[in-house]
Design a protein around this motif. Structure first.
Motif, PDB file in Angstrom:
ATOM      1  N   ILE A 122      53.044  48.903  42.710  1.00 50.66           N
ATOM      2  CA  ILE A 122      51.786  48.168  42.807  1.00 50.66           C
ATOM      3  C   ILE A 122      52.015  46.665  42.713  1.00 50.66           C
ATOM      4  O   ILE A 122      51.231  45.873  43.241  1.00 50.66           O
ATOM      5  N   TYR A 123      53.093  46.258  42.089  1.00 46.32           N
ATOM      6  CA  TYR A 123      53.369  44.829  41.961  1.00 46.32           C
ATOM      7  C   TYR A 123      53.597  44.167  43.318  1.00 46.32           C
ATOM      8  O   TYR A 123      53.519  42.938  43.445  1.00 46.32           O
ATOM      9  N   LYS A 124      53.883  44.963  44.361  1.00 44.03           N
ATOM     10  CA  LYS A 124      54.082  44.408  45.700  1.00 44.03           C
ATOM     11  C   LYS A 124      52.772  44.213  46.461  1.00 44.03           C
ATOM     12  O   LYS A 124      52.783  43.690  47.573  1.00 44.03           O
ATOM     13  N   TRP A 125      51.663  44.642  45.891  1.00 42.73           N
ATOM     14  CA  TRP A 125      50.388  44.493  46.583  1.00 42.73           C
ATOM     15  C   TRP A 125      49.921  43.048  46.623  1.00 42.73           C
ATOM     16  O   TRP A 125      49.106  42.680  47.475  1.00 42.73           O
ATOM     17  N   GLY A 126      50.399  42.232  45.698  1.00 42.84           N
ATOM     18  CA  GLY A 126      49.978  40.831  45.669  1.00 42.84           C
ATOM     19  C   GLY A 126      48.569  40.625  45.154  1.00 42.84           C
ATOM     20  O   GLY A 126      47.920  39.635  45.511  1.00 42.84           O
ATOM     21  N   LEU A 127      48.073  41.545  44.319  1.00 39.77           N
ATOM     22  CA  LEU A 127      46.722  41.446  43.767  1.00 39.77           C
ATOM     23  C   LEU A 127      46.807  41.269  42.261  1.00 39.77           C
ATOM     24  O   LEU A 127      47.452  42.067  41.575  1.00 39.77           O
ATOM     25  N   THR A 128      46.169  40.235  41.745  1.00 37.68           N
ATOM     26  CA  THR A 128      46.108  40.009  40.300  1.00 37.68           C
ATOM     27  C   THR A 128      44.739  39.475  39.935  1.00 37.68           C
ATOM     28  O   THR A 128      44.105  38.762  40.721  1.00 37.68           O
ATOM     29  N   PHE A 129      44.306  39.835  38.741  1.00 36.51           N
ATOM     30  CA  PHE A 129      43.038  39.338  38.203  1.00 36.51           C
ATOM     31  C   PHE A 129      43.340  38.612  36.903  1.00 36.51           C
ATOM     32  O   PHE A 129      43.933  39.184  35.988  1.00 36.51           O
ATOM     33  N   SER A 130      42.921  37.337  36.843  1.00 34.90           N
ATOM     34  CA  SER A 130      43.236  36.517  35.678  1.00 34.90           C
ATOM     35  C   SER A 130      42.088  36.425  34.690  1.00 34.90           C
ATOM     36  O   SER A 130      42.300  36.062  33.536  1.00 34.90           O
ATOM     37  N   MET A 133      37.187  31.799  35.752  1.00 35.98           N
ATOM     38  CA  MET A 133      36.089  31.576  36.683  1.00 35.98           C
ATOM     39  C   MET A 133      36.573  31.001  38.006  1.00 35.98           C
ATOM     40  O   MET A 133      35.919  31.137  39.030  1.00 35.98           O
ATOM     41  N   THR A 134      37.739  30.333  37.978  1.00 32.98           N
ATOM     42  CA  THR A 134      38.247  29.703  39.197  1.00 32.98           C
ATOM     43  C   THR A 134      38.924  30.698  40.128  1.00 32.98           C
ATOM     44  O   THR A 134      39.121  30.408  41.303  1.00 32.98           O
ATOM     45  N   GLY A 135      39.311  31.862  39.617  1.00 34.55           N
ATOM     46  CA  GLY A 135      40.004  32.842  40.439  1.00 34.55           C
ATOM     47  C   GLY A 135      39.048  33.734  41.206  1.00 34.55           C
ATOM     48  O   GLY A 135      37.853  33.466  41.332  1.00 34.55           O
ATOM     49  N   VAL A 136      39.594  34.842  41.726  1.00 37.12           N
ATOM     50  CA  VAL A 136      38.791  35.790  42.480  1.00 37.12           C
ATOM     51  C   VAL A 136      37.830  36.504  41.534  1.00 37.12           C
ATOM     52  O   VAL A 136      38.126  36.716  40.353  1.00 37.12           O
ATOM     53  N   SER A 137      36.654  36.866  42.040  1.00 35.43           N
ATOM     54  CA  SER A 137      35.675  37.554  41.205  1.00 35.43           C
ATOM     55  C   SER A 137      36.132  38.977  40.917  1.00 35.43           C
ATOM     56  O   SER A 137      36.956  39.550  41.638  1.00 35.43           O
ATOM     57  N   LEU A 138      35.588  39.551  39.863  1.00 40.22           N
ATOM     58  CA  LEU A 138      35.969  40.910  39.479  1.00 40.22           C
ATOM     59  C   LEU A 138      35.568  41.918  40.551  1.00 40.22           C
ATOM     60  O   LEU A 138      36.308  42.869  40.829  1.00 40.22           O
ATOM     61  N   GLY A 139      34.400  41.709  41.175  1.00 42.66           N
ATOM     62  CA  GLY A 139      33.971  42.630  42.227  1.00 42.66           C
ATOM     63  C   GLY A 139      34.913  42.626  43.413  1.00 42.66           C
ATOM     64  O   GLY A 139      35.287  43.686  43.937  1.00 42.66           O
ATOM     65  N   ASP A 140      35.330  41.428  43.866  1.00 43.38           N
ATOM     66  CA  ASP A 140      36.282  41.347  44.978  1.00 43.38           C
ATOM     67  C   ASP A 140      37.622  41.965  44.603  1.00 43.38           C
ATOM     68  O   ASP A 140      38.263  42.649  45.415  1.00 43.38           O
ATOM     69  N   PHE A 141      38.065  41.729  43.380  1.00 40.40           N
ATOM     70  CA  PHE A 141      39.347  42.277  42.928  1.00 40.40           C
ATOM     71  C   PHE A 141      39.324  43.808  42.941  1.00 40.40           C
ATOM     72  O   PHE A 141      40.250  44.451  43.459  1.00 40.40           O
ATOM     73  N   LEU A 142      38.276  44.413  42.408  1.00 42.75           N
ATOM     74  CA  LEU A 142      38.202  45.876  42.368  1.00 42.75           C
ATOM     75  C   LEU A 142      38.095  46.470  43.770  1.00 42.75           C
ATOM     76  O   LEU A 142      38.667  47.536  44.048  1.00 42.75           O
ATOM     77  N   GLY A 169      47.327  36.159  32.985  1.00 40.69           N
ATOM     78  CA  GLY A 169      46.559  35.235  32.169  1.00 40.69           C
ATOM     79  C   GLY A 169      45.738  35.930  31.100  1.00 40.69           C
ATOM     80  O   GLY A 169      46.198  36.825  30.380  1.00 40.69           O
ATOM     81  N   THR A 170      44.478  35.529  30.991  1.00 39.22           N
ATOM     82  CA  THR A 170      43.578  36.072  29.971  1.00 39.22           C
ATOM     83  C   THR A 170      43.358  37.568  30.149  1.00 39.22           C
ATOM     84  O   THR A 170      43.278  38.317  29.166  1.00 39.22           O
ATOM     85  N   ARG A 172      45.437  39.801  31.312  1.00 39.83           N
ATOM     86  CA  ARG A 172      46.586  40.579  30.843  1.00 39.83           C
ATOM     87  C   ARG A 172      46.605  40.653  29.317  1.00 39.83           C
ATOM     88  O   ARG A 172      46.969  41.693  28.745  1.00 39.83           O
ATOM     89  N   ILE A 173      46.228  39.573  28.661  1.00 42.36           N
ATOM     90  CA  ILE A 173      46.146  39.609  27.192  1.00 42.36           C
ATOM     91  C   ILE A 173      45.121  40.650  26.751  1.00 42.36           C
ATOM     92  O   ILE A 173      45.349  41.433  25.824  1.00 42.36           O
ATOM     93  N   TRP A 174      43.970  40.673  27.434  1.00 41.65           N
ATOM     94  CA  TRP A 174      42.943  41.668  27.101  1.00 41.65           C
ATOM     95  C   TRP A 174      43.451  43.081  27.357  1.00 41.65           C
ATOM     96  O   TRP A 174      43.227  43.988  26.548  1.00 41.65           O
ATOM     97  N   PHE A 175      44.146  43.293  28.474  1.00 42.04           N
ATOM     98  CA  PHE A 175      44.649  44.625  28.802  1.00 42.04           C
ATOM     99  C   PHE A 175      45.686  45.085  27.782  1.00 42.04           C
ATOM    100  O   PHE A 175      45.687  46.249  27.359  1.00 42.04           O
ATOM    101  N   ARG A 176      46.557  44.178  27.374  1.00 42.18           N
ATOM    102  CA  ARG A 176      47.585  44.537  26.402  1.00 42.18           C
ATOM    103  C   ARG A 176      46.963  44.927  25.059  1.00 42.18           C
ATOM    104  O   ARG A 176      47.431  45.844  24.381  1.00 42.18           O
TER     105      ARG A 176
END
Length: 404
Positions: A122-130, A133-142, A169-170, A172-176
């Motif tokens: 999955i790391y090759k998909w090039g998709l990350t959610f940080s 507010m400046t990044g991609v929205s959660l809806g677009d990411f999902l 970023g933030t 990943r800290i929440w996920f961990r």
């Protein structure tokens, strides 16, 4: 029929002992009948059906090559095969054996069943959610993750196992911090929404949908696709009537007169109607005048109508018969509503702004055909006024006190 299309090898048949072969086939037929009767009345498994079919096909071939000698037994095999096919409708499929799932212990001491499978990378998909507010929205990411998962045939369990590669970023800290509390990919998505979405997300998104009008150069298909994606992101789904009402209000204004004459009950029907309108609009915009020169078939081409120029005397006659327009008042003369013009004797303006040809008149009293210098009425008024002035001066001199 069984073995009906099988080619018989004559060399093999000539070397057979027909009576011995017929005896062997008869014994095999008795065995198949007994085996079928033993299974009759019970739910046949797929293996039972395949095994009996294979043996019947083999026996039918051996009887078929015997010709008329084995015809009676061949018909019995056919009848038995028909009964087997009817009974095969109740066949119970055999479940595929699955290897035992190893049990892995988590860091919190809870037991979690996780199968060992190849890494989906999955790391090759090039998709990350940080989570910023400046990044991609959660809806677009999902949505992007779901598209990749389906196209690469990755199960949700595999996606959940490799979910750490989807955050930075933030986030990943929440996920961990919450990994031990998560049970599945659906649970992860639910907790992501509750953490990183605005508490009033649905209300604000609904306001955004109401204000989302169709752009002046935006095609109908693109607009409807984006609106459908916005509808799907609401936690409470809208009805078909609510969607149609919002779309009707937000379409470009040139579409609305056309839609009042079209019947539609779903969003898809509305989209199809507007697409037809856009198609005909583009065709109307692409219209061009037909060529009339350099044609291979000039007589079959377009012949423009020649415009005739009116003759000079007709123009003069039309201008002479046209009614004379009333004089137009200049701007700012409304205060002369009761004033009479000395030039045309009409009310509403003075002679200075009169548009009719000027005539000679006295600008002191308005008498026609004279000027102020030759006007007798003005001369008499001037004489009388000057006499009165002289008498007044004499009286004033007589009233002065005499010098001693």
């Amino acid at each position: 029929a069984l073995a009906a299309k099988v080619t018989v090898d004559k060399d093999v048949v000539e070397g057979l002992d027909v009576q011995d072969e017929l005896k062997v086939c008869t014994d095999k037929l008795k065995y198949l009948v007994a085996a079928y009767e033993e299974c009759e009345g019970t739910a046949l498994t797929a293996n039972d059906v395949k095994r009996l079919e294979s043996r019947m096909s083999h026996l039918a071939y051996r009887l078929h090559r015997l010709g008329d000698e084995g015809k009676a037994q061949y018909l019995q095999v056919q009848s038995l095969y028909s009964k087997l096919k009817s009974a095969a409708k109740t066949t119970v499929p055999i479940p595929d054996p699955k290897p035992p799932t190893p049990v892995l212990s988590s860091s919190a001491g809870t037991q979690m069943n996780r199968s060992i499978k190849p890494d989906p990378k999955i790391y090759k998909w090039g998709l990350t959610f940080s989570g910023d507010m400046t990044g991609v929205s959660l809806g677009d990411f999902l949505d992007e993750v779901e598209d990749k998962r389906v196209s690469r045939k990755v199960s949700k369990a595999e996606l959940f196992e490799s979910a750490v590669d989807l955050f930075s970023g933030t986030a990943r800290i929440w996920f961990r911090a919450n990994y031990d509390k998560l049970q599945s990919w659906e649970d992860l998505v639910s907790k992501l929404r509750s953490c990183f979405l605005d508490p009033d997300y649905d209300d604000k998104l609904m306001d955004e949908i109401r204000k989302r009008t169709q752009g002046p150069d935006e095609s109908t298909q693109v607009y409807f696709a984006k609106m459908n994606c916005l509808f799907k992101r609401l936690s409470t789904p809208l009805t078909e009537a609510q969607k149609i009402s919002l779309l009707e209000k937000n379409l470009r204004k040139e579409h609305l007169p056309f839609l009042c004459n079209v019947d539609y009950a779903t969003v898809d029907e509305l989209e199809a109607a507007v697409c037809r309108l856009e198609l005909w609009t583009r065709r109307a915009d692409s219209y061009h005048e037909p060529p009339s020169r350099n044609l291979l078939e000039p007589r079959l081409g377009y012949q423009p109508t020649r415009k005739t120029t009116p003759k000079i005397f007709e123009v003069e006659l039309a201008s002479a018969m046209a009614p004379t327009p009333a004089p137009k008042l200049a701007t700012g003369v409304s205060r002369f509503r009761n004033t009479v013009c000395w030039n045309c004797d009409q009310t509403g303006h003075t002679f200075r702004v009169c548009r009719l040809p000027k005539v000679k008149f006295c600008d002191g009293c308005g008498l026609k055909k004279v000027t102020r210098d030759s006007c007798t009425a003005c001369a008499q008024k001037q004489t009388s006024s000057s006499g009165n002035a002289r008498r007044g001066c004499a009286q004033s001199r007589g009233s002065r006190p005499q010098n001693p």
